[in-house]
Design an enzyme around this catalytic site. Structure first.
Site, PDB file in Angstrom:
ATOM      1  N   ASP A  20       0.299  -3.260   8.860  1.00 15.98           N
ATOM      2  CA  ASP A  20      -1.155  -3.415   8.888  1.00 15.98           C
ATOM      3  C   ASP A  20      -1.451  -4.907   8.928  1.00 15.98           C
ATOM      4  O   ASP A  20      -0.898  -5.671   8.126  1.00 15.98           O
ATOM      5  CB  ASP A  20      -1.786  -2.799   7.639  1.00 15.98           C
ATOM      6  N   HIS A  65       0.071   4.299  13.484  1.00 15.88           N
ATOM      7  CA  HIS A  65      -0.919   4.137  12.413  1.00 15.88           C
ATOM      8  C   HIS A  65      -2.341   4.230  12.964  1.00 15.88           C
ATOM      9  O   HIS A  65      -3.147   3.305  12.843  1.00 15.88           O
ATOM     10  CB  HIS A  65      -0.693   2.790  11.708  1.00 15.88           C
ATOM     11  N   HIS A  72      -8.031  -4.306   8.538  1.00 18.87           N
ATOM     12  CA  HIS A  72      -7.252  -3.919   9.718  1.00 18.87           C
ATOM     13  C   HIS A  72      -7.901  -4.570  10.936  1.00 18.87           C
ATOM     14  O   HIS A  72      -9.103  -4.839  10.943  1.00 18.87           O
ATOM     15  CB  HIS A  72      -7.250  -2.395   9.913  1.00 18.87           C
ATOM     16  N   HIS A 102       0.836  -1.200   0.000  1.00 21.63           N
ATOM     17  CA  HIS A 102       0.000   0.000   0.000  1.00 21.63           C
ATOM     18  C   HIS A 102       0.877   1.259   0.000  1.00 21.63           C
ATOM     19  O   HIS A 102       1.931   1.289   0.629  1.00 21.63           O
ATOM     20  CB  HIS A 102      -0.942   0.003   1.202  1.00 21.63           C
TER      21      HIS A 102
END
Length: 689
Positions: free
Chosen positions: A185, A424, A402, A79
């Site tokens: 993640d 995050h 997530h 990502h």
């Protein structure tokens, strides 16, 4: 090269301080980049861009670090908010370290960033990197398999499946015995094509964990899928166009599997087209079909019957020119946050019609259009600055892979790390998660856990003091040591591991080799060679005559020193160089020179049995003057005096040694000085004898 120094004057390698500093994703979502520093090693975890910003503003705070000091860079997944700044960092900075990611991540990284370069809606001079920079960065990226252990200059690391997207990895890093787990993640819930994140079998000392959803709890997958397909069905049956903004890879494949199955079960929808609008569609599908082995059991079973990624009801749409915008349809278009590209163009075209709808299917970041429309404004601003009314329906159905609070809490409960660093996550969500974790364990006396949620550039400082242990290996380890037994060998340091080995075993355990230096000294010598042997037996009784290369020779001191009659008027002295052997060779050389310059007159050398009682023959008058000269050489003219009776006085640091050269005796209260003077006098007397 000088070692970097920590505070207090000690080198960073000696310091017990471990620092974790977010350069991005600290109390925010986007531009993930975490610096880890311990024992002089520097590691960067991820190097992403912020989706809501552009140009240099989107980069992590890399001005806080020296790129050329970083040893290792690990990328968790493909990502953009985790790898989008990587080509810039590899090509535009002084970074010289090594960079690793999984095989699937590298394959997708290439195409995803190529697409990002094409759709970026900024001027060329503001672009962070070009297609050429991206190509060059590929050569510097190394790949790693899941569970494969890699050792880079004392940094050990391996990775686990993170579940989030294809190829996503959690990295376990070990430095000097301290283990740090970086989740990137991750998702602990299996979906239609990906397996759940693994739980490491070893407990980390530090867990660096994502906090994206804070204390939110996801709805069940079946309910979420039903709500999604129901919303799509409603939009197209009312004659509307359904826009699903997604990233080209990741959640897109999950949604495609859901829609293709739903369309197959609903014949009344077969006339309504579904488009996967991405220039990367074919390439992405090829990558997904290549890495089937990295997906869950369901997909692996299905592939043996038919390829689940060859869709019956979905068509690829390379660009908007191929699209006839007539009647209801479903289009999945990138990027997922609608900041530019095809998804933005379609949204601006369709947002004024009440029949149309947009479904936001993933996590959205502050500062993006996707985040803005969730608040249902009455109008939006187009890329050209025009104001348009927002009449289309807006639905948020999160398929974001997530962890939610339940998954994160369960993961922490299984690992029970002493330290947790949250990254995050938006500031408020992260603070809520931190409070919830602390609250969960505050009454548990068996668990000691500290939780940190640093903002960008703020360092978390932890101290780890470990014992240094050396493993005894090779021939030194054959015999079991007893209490008080002293072991001697060569200490080898590999990274943060120490080994003690016998010098003869160096070649077996290191790339080093032992060498022996043989010294040879050629000396003119005129007397008979047999006479030299006679004198050398006074120095060492084991002096033995032999032949070396058919030449007369003498070996002595257990064959340590060899004296060879090289030519008629020449001898060659050979020995293996070390401090002890050099001293023995010096004694031999003294005898050779003395015999050569003062040939004996037929007297037999006297072997010294007790030097303190030995009397020098009165006719030998050279010894007093020679021993005086030796004392001058050893202690200096100012510290040596000779009385009229030729007795020598050595005065050194308030100590006085009296040497009688006629019976080679020494009187002195200082034992060290006494031994030094007596030993030197004995050796000289032996050589002259």
């Amino acid at each position: 090269m000088a070692k970097r120094r920590a505070s207090g004057g000690e080198t960073s390698e000696e310091s017990d301080l471990l620092t974790i500093r977010p350069l991005g994703a600290g109390q925010e979502v986007g531009r993930s980049c975490v610096m880890l520093e311990f024992k002089g090693k520097k590691i960067m975890l991820d190097c992403g861009i912020h989706p809501g910003l552009s140009g240099m503003d989107a980069l992590p705070y890399t001005d806080m670090i020296e790129a050329d000091e970083i040893d290792l860079l690990l990328i968790s997944h493909f990502h953009l908010d985790h790898c989008g700044a990587l080509p810039w960092f590899l090509e535009k900075t002084t970074f010289k370290g090594r960079v690793f990611m999984t095989h699937a991540t590298k394959a997708i990284y290439r195409w995803l960033l190529s697409d990002f370069i094409k759709v970026s809606n900024i001027a060329t001079d503001q672009m962070l990197y070009t297609e050429k920079d991206l190509e060059k960065s590929m050569d510097k990226i190394e790949t790693v398999n899941f569970h494969q252990e890699v050792d880079i200059n004392g940094i050990k690391f391996w990775c686990y499946n993170a579940g989030h997207v294809l190829g996503a990895a959690m990295f376990m890093i070990e430095i000097a015995g301290v283990k740090i787990l970086y989740t990137g993640d991750f998702s602990r819930q299996e979906d239609r094509h990906l397996m759940a994140a693994e739980v490491p079998s070893v407990t980390p000392d530090i867990l660096i964990c994502e906090a994206t959803y804070g204390i939110h709890i996801h709805e069940k997958r079946e309910i979420r899928e039903a709500r999604f397909t129901g919303t799509v069905h409603d939009i197209v049956t009312r004659g509307g166009r359904c826009l699903i903004p997604v990233f080209a890879l990741g959640r897109a494949q999950e949604l495609l599997l859901i829609l293709d199955e739903y369309w197959a079960n609903h014949p009344e929808l077969h006339d309504i087209p579904i488009y996967y609008a991405s220039a990367l569609a074919k390439k992405c599908m090829a990558v997904y079909q290549t890495f089937i082995g990295a997906m869950n059991e369901r997909i692996r079973r299905q592939i043996s019957v038919s390829n689940p990624f060859i869709f019956k009801h979905i068509s690829n749409l390379k660009n908007i020119d191929q699209f006839d915008d007539i009647g209801p349809c479903v289009i999945m278009a990138s990027p997922g946050m609608m900041q530019s590209g095809l998804s933005r163009d379609l949204f601006e075209s369709w947002c004024t019609d009440r029949r149309n709808g947009v479904i936001i299917a993933g996590y959205v970041v502050e500062g993006t259009l996707a985040k803005q429309v969730l608040s249902e404004p009455t109008e939006i601003t187009t890329m050209t600055g025009q104001k348009l009314p927002l009449r289309m329906s807006v639905d948020y159905i999160s398929f974001s892979a997530h962890t939610d609070y339940d998954q994160t809490s369960e993961f922490i409960r299984m690992l029970k790390p002493p330290y947790i660093v949250l990254v995050h996550g938006e500031q408020n969500e992260m603070a809520r998660l931190k409070a919830a974790i602390i609250r969960e364990y505050e009454d548990d006396e068996d668990v000691s856990m500290e939780v940190y949620n640093p903002r960008n550039t703020q360092a978390v400082e932890l101290y780890f003091r470990g014992e240094k242990m050396a493993k005894v290996m090779g021939s030194l380890a054959v015999k079991k040591p007893t209490e008080g037994h002293r072991i001697s060998g060569v200490l080898i340091k590999r990274g943060f591991n120490y080994h003690l080995v016998n010098p003869t075993d160096l070649a077996n355990y290191t790339e080093l080799a032992t060498s022996t230096i043989t010294e040879r000294l050629s000396i003119p010598f005129n007397p008979p060679f047999s006479l030299l042997h006679h004198h050398l037996t006074s120095l060492s009784p084991d002096a033995m005559q032999c032949f070396i290369n058919e030449k007369p020779a003498i070996k002595m001191f257990d064959d340590v020193v060899s004296i060879i009659q090289d030519k008629e008027n020449n001898v060659l002295v050979e020995w293996s160089a070390n401090s002890t052997n050099d001293m023995l060779a010096d004694a031999v050389l003294t005898v050779i020179l003395q015999v050569d310059t003062s040939p004996p007159t037929g007297s037999v050398p006297v072997k010294i049995e007790d030097a303190d009682l030995l009397e020098v023959e009165k006719k030998d008058e050279k010894f007093p003057s020679l021993v005086l000269q030796l004392m001058y050489d050893m202690f200096g003219d100012r510290n040596v005096q000779q009385s009229d009776d030729k007795v020598i006085h050595i005065i050194l640091d308030n100590s006085v040694a009296t040497l009688d050269p006629f019976n080679v005796s020494v009187e002195c209260d200082d034992e060290t000085l006494h031994h030094q003077v007596l030993t030197a006098a004995k050796r000289l007397h032996t050589a002259l004898s």
